[in-house]
Design a protein around this motif. Sequence first.
Motif, PDB file in Angstrom:
ATOM      1  N   UNK A  12     -30.273 -43.367 -17.012  1.00 21.26           N
ATOM      2  CA  UNK A  12     -31.150 -44.981 -18.001  1.00 21.26           C
ATOM      3  C   UNK A  12     -32.209 -44.026 -18.022  1.00 21.26           C
ATOM      4  N   UNK A  13     -32.311 -43.127 -18.124  1.00 21.19           N
ATOM      5  CA  UNK A  13     -33.817 -41.975 -18.548  1.00 21.19           C
ATOM      6  C   UNK A  13     -33.851 -41.521 -19.714  1.00 21.19           C
ATOM      7  N   UNK A  14     -34.854 -41.691 -20.666  1.00 23.61           N
ATOM      8  CA  UNK A  14     -35.255 -40.972 -22.257  1.00 23.61           C
ATOM      9  C   UNK A  14     -35.929 -40.472 -22.279  1.00 23.61           C
ATOM     10  N   UNK A  15     -36.676 -39.853 -23.461  1.00 15.83           N
ATOM     11  CA  UNK A  15     -38.108 -39.241 -23.450  1.00 15.83           C
ATOM     12  C   UNK A  15     -39.427 -40.856 -23.098  1.00 15.83           C
ATOM     13  N   UNK A  16     -38.649 -41.422 -23.490  1.00 17.62           N
ATOM     14  CA  UNK A  16     -40.260 -42.432 -22.962  1.00 17.62           C
ATOM     15  C   UNK A  16     -39.997 -43.565 -21.264  1.00 17.62           C
ATOM     16  N   UNK A  17     -38.735 -42.288 -20.750  1.00 16.07           N
ATOM     17  CA  UNK A  17     -38.821 -43.266 -19.129  1.00 16.07           C
ATOM     18  C   UNK A  17     -40.374 -42.314 -17.695  1.00 16.07           C
ATOM     19  N   UNK A  18     -41.037 -43.343 -18.117  1.00 16.75           N
ATOM     20  CA  UNK A  18     -41.949 -42.715 -16.832  1.00 16.75           C
ATOM     21  C   UNK A  18     -42.046 -42.218 -15.983  1.00 16.75           C
TER      22      UNK A  18
ATOM     23  N   UNK B  89     -50.799 -37.189 -11.719  1.00 10.87           N
ATOM     24  CA  UNK B  89     -51.016 -37.433 -12.563  1.00 10.87           C
ATOM     25  C   UNK B  89     -49.151 -36.868 -13.840  1.00 10.87           C
ATOM     26  N   UNK B  90     -48.683 -36.614 -13.383  1.00  7.64           N
ATOM     27  CA  UNK B  90     -47.380 -36.145 -13.464  1.00  7.64           C
ATOM     28  C   UNK B  90     -46.066 -37.471 -13.486  1.00  7.64           C
TER      29      UNK B  90
ATOM     30  N   UNK C 133     -40.766 -38.908 -19.823  1.00 13.39           N
ATOM     31  CA  UNK C 133     -39.952 -37.831 -20.029  1.00 13.39           C
ATOM     32  C   UNK C 133     -41.013 -37.001 -21.073  1.00 13.39           C
ATOM     33  N   UNK C 134     -41.110 -37.098 -21.935  1.00  8.28           N
ATOM     34  CA  UNK C 134     -41.260 -36.863 -23.038  1.00  8.28           C
ATOM     35  C   UNK C 134     -43.143 -36.169 -22.893  1.00  8.28           C
ATOM     36  N   UNK C 135     -43.681 -36.669 -22.538  1.00  7.07           N
ATOM     37  CA  UNK C 135     -44.397 -35.912 -22.215  1.00  7.07           C
ATOM     38  C   UNK C 135     -44.749 -35.100 -21.517  1.00  7.07           C
ATOM     39  N   UNK C 136     -44.202 -34.992 -19.797  1.00  3.36           N
ATOM     40  CA  UNK C 136     -44.055 -33.916 -19.255  1.00  3.36           C
ATOM     41  C   UNK C 136     -43.065 -32.632 -19.959  1.00  3.36           C
ATOM     42  N   UNK C 137     -42.429 -32.935 -20.615  1.00  2.26           N
ATOM     43  CA  UNK C 137     -42.145 -31.779 -21.530  1.00  2.26           C
ATOM     44  C   UNK C 137     -42.075 -31.127 -22.032  1.00  2.26           C
ATOM     45  N   UNK C 138     -43.304 -31.862 -22.958  1.00  5.93           N
ATOM     46  CA  UNK C 138     -44.448 -31.096 -24.175  1.00  5.93           C
ATOM     47  C   UNK C 138     -45.100 -30.700 -23.505  1.00  5.93           C
TER      48      UNK C 138
END
Length: 86
Positions: A22-28, A63-64, A69-74
């Motif tokens: 259920x994870x995507x780029x918006x998943x914290x 902090x992470x 997911x998207x922010x971490x990848x960026x």
Amino acid sequence: MNAEIRQFLFESLKVMKYSTADMDDDTVLGPAGADLESLAMAELALRVEDHFGVRFLEDEAEHFAAMTVGEFCAEVARRARIATAT
């Protein structure tokens, strides 16, 4: 590069016994989403460091956990660009 990082992130989480269904780029990443605990965040950071040649400070895991997911990848992509430029 974000797609490669995301794939590695999901593969690592599966190895660490976390479901990514259920994870995507918006998943914290932390308790509000993927529910990674601080020890899991530290392990994930080490895996990313080893694979992408980036470095994180010890106190960054908290902090992470607040990142998606998207922010971490960026952030990993940004650090990888800096690492290869120096």
